[in-house]
Enzyme design. Structure first.
Site, mmCIF file in Angstrom:
data_model
loop_
_atom_site.group_PDB
_atom_site.id
_atom_site.type_symbol
_atom_site.label_atom_id
_atom_site.label_comp_id
_atom_site.label_asym_id
_atom_site.label_seq_id
_atom_site.Cartn_x
_atom_site.Cartn_y
_atom_site.Cartn_z
ATOM 1 N N PRO A 2 -1.199 3.464 -9.798
ATOM 2 C CA PRO A 2 -1.381 3.740 -11.235
ATOM 3 C C PRO A 2 -0.103 4.331 -11.836
ATOM 4 O O PRO A 2 0.491 5.239 -11.276
ATOM 5 C CB PRO A 2 -2.513 4.775 -11.257
ATOM 6 C CG PRO A 2 -3.151 4.697 -9.908
ATOM 7 C CD PRO A 2 -2.094 4.241 -8.960
ATOM 8 N N GLU A 3 0.316 3.754 -12.949
ATOM 9 C CA GLU A 3 1.508 4.229 -13.652
ATOM 10 C C GLU A 3 1.065 4.981 -14.908
ATOM 11 O O GLU A 3 -0.118 4.998 -15.245
ATOM 12 C CB GLU A 3 2.385 3.027 -14.044
ATOM 13 C CG GLU A 3 2.956 2.274 -12.860
ATOM 14 C CD GLU A 3 4.309 2.827 -12.436
ATOM 15 O OE1 GLU A 3 4.819 3.748 -13.096
ATOM 16 O OE2 GLU A 3 4.842 2.338 -11.434
ATOM 17 N N HIS A 93 -15.213 5.485 -0.068
ATOM 18 C CA HIS A 93 -14.078 6.357 -0.409
ATOM 19 C C HIS A 93 -14.277 7.113 -1.717
ATOM 20 O O HIS A 93 -13.317 7.488 -2.365
ATOM 21 C CB HIS A 93 -12.757 5.577 -0.455
ATOM 22 C CG HIS A 93 -12.522 4.713 0.736
ATOM 23 N ND1 HIS A 93 -12.224 5.222 1.983
ATOM 24 C CD2 HIS A 93 -12.585 3.362 0.892
ATOM 25 C CE1 HIS A 93 -12.097 4.233 2.849
ATOM 26 N NE2 HIS A 93 -12.308 3.098 2.218
ATOM 27 N N ARG A 112 -6.737 5.480 -0.029
ATOM 28 C CA ARG A 112 -5.552 5.866 0.752
ATOM 29 C C ARG A 112 -5.309 7.367 0.761
ATOM 30 O O ARG A 112 -4.449 7.855 1.491
ATOM 31 C CB ARG A 112 -4.324 5.104 0.243
ATOM 32 C CG ARG A 112 -4.497 3.599 0.448
ATOM 33 C CD ARG A 112 -3.277 2.822 0.043
ATOM 34 N NE ARG A 112 -2.122 3.177 0.850
ATOM 35 C CZ ARG A 112 -0.912 2.718 0.641
ATOM 36 N NH1 ARG A 112 -0.689 1.898 -0.361
ATOM 37 N NH2 ARG A 112 0.096 3.080 1.413
ATOM 38 N N ARG A 154 24.962 12.824 -16.921
ATOM 39 C CA ARG A 154 24.661 12.692 -15.498
ATOM 40 C C ARG A 154 25.489 11.571 -14.867
ATOM 41 O O ARG A 154 25.727 10.543 -15.482
ATOM 42 C CB ARG A 154 23.164 12.401 -15.303
ATOM 43 C CG ARG A 154 22.257 13.443 -15.940
ATOM 44 C CD ARG A 154 22.329 14.762 -15.198
ATOM 45 N NE ARG A 154 21.683 14.660 -13.903
ATOM 46 C CZ ARG A 154 20.442 15.074 -13.645
ATOM 47 N NH1 ARG A 154 19.724 15.638 -14.582
ATOM 48 N NH2 ARG A 154 19.947 14.930 -12.442
#
Ligand SMILES: [Zn+2]
Length: 273
Positions: A2-3, A93, A112, A154
């Site tokens: 998931p983003e 799960h 997981r 940076r």
């Protein structure tokens, strides 16, 4: 995995359907997620508490149970939060189930087990080692103003900088590659060697691609997930990520797949400079 857009889609669905409801029951078992799931502690704290609202920080969800505290949730690699009818089948799960009012359950499913569920007392958020270190929210207005100058000082490659959670919160590999392609910037180009207007364009494209994905999530995801429903199955029409070896949609040259900072990066040598 998931983003940010998927997490924001879940947040909006929860806000629509679960805000204002009180937690009735807490069911689960003490599995080891990223931290051990403290079911006994949650059973003591949550029942009778009202869900005041749902916030997102990067890829973290914050469920506010005022005034008691906040339930912090991260979906990890495979986690899902499902709003269900209590009679719907319980998936394998399913580690935690919160009964909400008479007709809803909120279930946390994570095969997981890289996800996280952590109870925060008022005040814990400011000192939380991960939360307090998160950088600017890309979808906040201030990102457009504040991020380009931060990137500009940076020396690291822009692809790595976009994935640095301390600079910018919640951008993953998919959306970083896509924003770099859209803005025509080579992923290995360093922040300090990129002109400020190009960095502004890049931040604008990060916001655009994330915003489109959130929009799409809102239109394609059913709020009440059936057991086969999946919040992770949508994406905007991506033009870079997942298209290595295919012609670049802009110039027609073959897109390359290069490893950069340990992550696969698809880019076009001809039109990303
Ligand atoms: Zn190209």
């Amino acid at each position: 995995m998931p983003e940010l857009p998927e997490v924001e889609t879940v947040r909006r669905a929860l806000q629509r359907h679960a805000a204002g409801l009180s937690v009735g029951s807490v069911r689960g078992h003490a599995v080891r997620l990223r931290l051990p799931l403290d079911v006994a502690g949650l059973r003591k704290r949550l029942p009778g508490r009202r869900l005041d609202g749902f916030r997102r920080r990067g890829k973290f969800l914050l469920l506010d149970l005022d005034p008691a505290g906040t339930l912090l949730v991260h979906l990890g690699m495979s986690g899902r939060l499902l709003l269900c009818d209590p009679s719907s089948p319980v998936l394998p799960h399913t580690h935690l189930t919160l009964g909400l009012g008479p007709v809803l359950e909120l279930r946390f499913v994570d095969p997981r087990r890289f996800g996280l569920i952590e109870w925060l007392q008022p005040g814990d958020e400011a000192s939380h080692p991960t939360l307090s270190a998160l950088g600017i929210e890309p979808l906040d207005e201030r990102a457009l103003r504040d991020l380009p100058p931060l990137l500009h000082v940076r020396r690291a490659p822009l692809k790595a900088l976009l994935l640095d959670q301390r600079l910018i919160a919640g951008v993953g590999n998919i959306y970083a590659a896509e924003a770099l392609w859209r803005s025509g910037i080579r992923p290995s180009r360093t922040g300090c060697r990129t002109a400020l207007p190009r960095l502004e364009r890049l931040v604008g494209e990060v916001r655009a691609v994330l915003g489109e994905a959130v929009e799409q999530g809102g239109t394609t995801i059913r709020d009440f997930a059936s057991p086969e429903g999946n919040f992770g199955d949508f994406a905007v029409r991506l033009q870079a990520y997942g298209h290595a070896g295919e012609p670049c949609p802009r110039c027609g040259d073959a897109m390359e797949d290069e490893r950069l900072a340990g992550r696969s990066t698809v880019w076009c040598r001809r039109c990303q400079r």
